[in-house]
Design an enzyme around this catalytic site. Structure first.
Site, PDB file in Angstrom:
ATOM      1  N   HIS A 133       0.007  -1.668  -9.211  1.00  5.74           N
ATOM      2  CA  HIS A 133       0.476  -2.298  -7.966  1.00  5.74           C
ATOM      3  C   HIS A 133       0.282  -3.812  -8.037  1.00  5.74           C
ATOM      4  O   HIS A 133       1.193  -4.580  -7.685  1.00  5.74           O
ATOM      5  CB  HIS A 133      -0.294  -1.715  -6.780  1.00  5.74           C
ATOM      6  CG  HIS A 133      -0.040  -2.418  -5.485  1.00  5.74           C
ATOM      7  ND1 HIS A 133       0.855  -1.964  -4.544  1.00  5.74           N
ATOM      8  CD2 HIS A 133      -0.573  -3.558  -4.954  1.00  5.74           C
ATOM      9  CE1 HIS A 133       0.870  -2.778  -3.510  1.00  5.74           C
ATOM     10  NE2 HIS A 133       0.006  -3.757  -3.738  1.00  5.74           N
ATOM     11  N   GLU A 134      -0.895  -4.240  -8.476  1.00  2.32           N
ATOM     12  CA  GLU A 134      -1.172  -5.680  -8.539  1.00  2.32           C
ATOM     13  C   GLU A 134      -0.311  -6.361  -9.605  1.00  2.32           C
ATOM     14  O   GLU A 134       0.157  -7.489  -9.409  1.00  2.32           O
ATOM     15  CB  GLU A 134      -2.658  -5.920  -8.810  1.00  2.32           C
ATOM     16  CG  GLU A 134      -3.586  -5.412  -7.709  1.00  2.32           C
ATOM     17  CD  GLU A 134      -3.231  -5.950  -6.334  1.00  2.32           C
ATOM     18  OE1 GLU A 134      -2.708  -7.086  -6.250  1.00  2.32           O
ATOM     19  OE2 GLU A 134      -3.452  -5.232  -5.341  1.00  2.32           O
ATOM     20  N   HIS A 137       3.025  -7.222  -8.187  1.00  7.89           N
ATOM     21  CA  HIS A 137       3.082  -8.487  -7.445  1.00  7.89           C
ATOM     22  C   HIS A 137       3.289  -9.659  -8.406  1.00  7.89           C
ATOM     23  O   HIS A 137       3.998 -10.623  -8.079  1.00  7.89           O
ATOM     24  CB  HIS A 137       1.797  -8.692  -6.647  1.00  7.89           C
ATOM     25  CG  HIS A 137       1.752  -7.949  -5.356  1.00  7.89           C
ATOM     26  ND1 HIS A 137       2.737  -8.051  -4.402  1.00  7.89           N
ATOM     27  CD2 HIS A 137       0.822  -7.090  -4.844  1.00  7.89           C
ATOM     28  CE1 HIS A 137       2.429  -7.292  -3.358  1.00  7.89           C
ATOM     29  NE2 HIS A 137       1.287  -6.698  -3.605  1.00  7.89           N
ATOM     30  N   GLU A 210       4.845  -5.296   0.006  1.00  3.71           N
ATOM     31  CA  GLU A 210       3.877  -4.247  -0.327  1.00  3.71           C
ATOM     32  C   GLU A 210       4.595  -2.962  -0.703  1.00  3.71           C
ATOM     33  O   GLU A 210       4.211  -2.273  -1.657  1.00  3.71           O
ATOM     34  CB  GLU A 210       2.921  -4.013   0.847  1.00  3.71           C
ATOM     35  CG  GLU A 210       1.906  -5.116   1.073  1.00  3.71           C
ATOM     36  CD  GLU A 210       1.024  -5.350  -0.145  1.00  3.71           C
ATOM     37  OE1 GLU A 210       0.513  -4.366  -0.732  1.00  3.71           O
ATOM     38  OE2 GLU A 210       0.868  -6.521  -0.535  1.00  3.71           O
TER      39      GLU A 210
END
Length: 292
Positions: A133-134, A137, A210
């Site tokens: 997930h990070e 980003h 998100e």
């Protein structure tokens, strides 16, 4: 950095500069506004080049060497290769509240920060889900504008609080009695509106990012169910033990808002509801043909 990201970054900096100039005008008319503009230029420069280091310092995060956390680096390196980005540095945040965030001005200068609590409560699959997930980003170029927003919003809150106290104490000379009489009202407005402005900046980063990071991360790791389980664990842990000593201006950077229920920040949702994120991950798993 693409044209869209330059545009988003420019709009953000222009808005924050305008807000600081408005505060300066309230305090000292045209002179105050000019000083605020100069301060904003300096802040914009340092925010662009050093915002990642500032955020890491706020949380006392320490960059890990590979021999300190070989398994963690193995996870990050493998997922970064899958994402098609350089392997970022890894930082550890000394708190038992489980969470994670990414920072840096571009993929070549990125850092993924994880807390001690995150490493303690997640298994390898769940940790891979969070790291993916990070990394999403970073891949989607969200980290620059997220980090800039955190630093600039924090600066606005600090300046407004300082200015509010100075107005209360009558610390700005050279004004007539009418201006002095309006000092109390100006202080109240500054103290109340500055946190609101900071939270609105976070919301402007777009909660949709998100969702996108969840989706991209699920595809990178191939384990949407693992990210869903990690979100549930982090959400529960944060509700029991929110971060108390952090900066609310950074709430939007974390995978789950770490300030739940502890401050004014709770009135402004910087993240989509966790349950909705899990439901979307369930649908993503179905589309990928993966059991959830």
């Amino acid at each position: 950095m693409g044209l869209g990201m330059w545009l988003r970054t420019g709009v953000l900096m222009a808005f924050l500069t305008g807000l600081l100039m408005a505060i300066g005008y309230v305090l000292g008319n045209e002179t105050g506004m000019m000083f605020a503009f100069m301060f904003a230029l300096v802040m914009n420069f340092f925010s662009y080049w050093y915002s990642d280091k500032i955020v890491l310092t706020w949380y006392r995060a320490r960059i890990l060497e590979e021999d300190e956390a070989p398994e963690l680096y193995e996870i990050v390196r493998g997922l970064a290769q899958e994402a098609g980005i350089p392997t970022p540095k890894i930082a550890i945040v000394p708190t038992e509240t489980p969470n994670a965030f990414a920072t840096g001005r571009n993929p070549k200068n990125a850092v993924v920060a994880v807390t001690q609590g995150l490493l303690r409560i997640l298994n390898r699959d769940e940790l891979e889900g969070v790291i993916a997930h990070e990394l999403s980003h970073i891949k989607n170029r969200d980290v620059l504008i997220q980090t800039l927003a955190a630093v600039m919003a924090g600066a606005i809150m600090m300046v407004a609080r300082w200015a509010g106290w100075m107005l209360w104490l009558g610390g700005f000379g050279g004004r007539d009695r009418d201006r002095d009489a309006s000092g109390a009202l100006g202080a109240i407005l500054l103290i109340v509106l500055a946190p609101i402005a900071a939270m609105l900046i976070q919301m402007a980063i777009s909660r949709a990012r998100e969702y996108l990071a969840d989706e991209t991360g699920a595809k990178i790791s191939g384990k949407p169910w693992a990210l869903a389980r990690a979100l549930e664990k982090i959400e529960h842990a944060v509700s029991m033990r929110p971060i108390k000593n952090g900066n609310p201006a950074t709430a939007h950077m974390f995978i789950i808002n770490p300030f739940r229920g502890v401050s004014f920040a709770e009135l402004f949702s910087t993240h989509p509801p966790t349950q909705k994120r899990i439901e979307r991950l369930r649908k993503i798993a179905e589309n990928m043909g993966i059991a959830f």
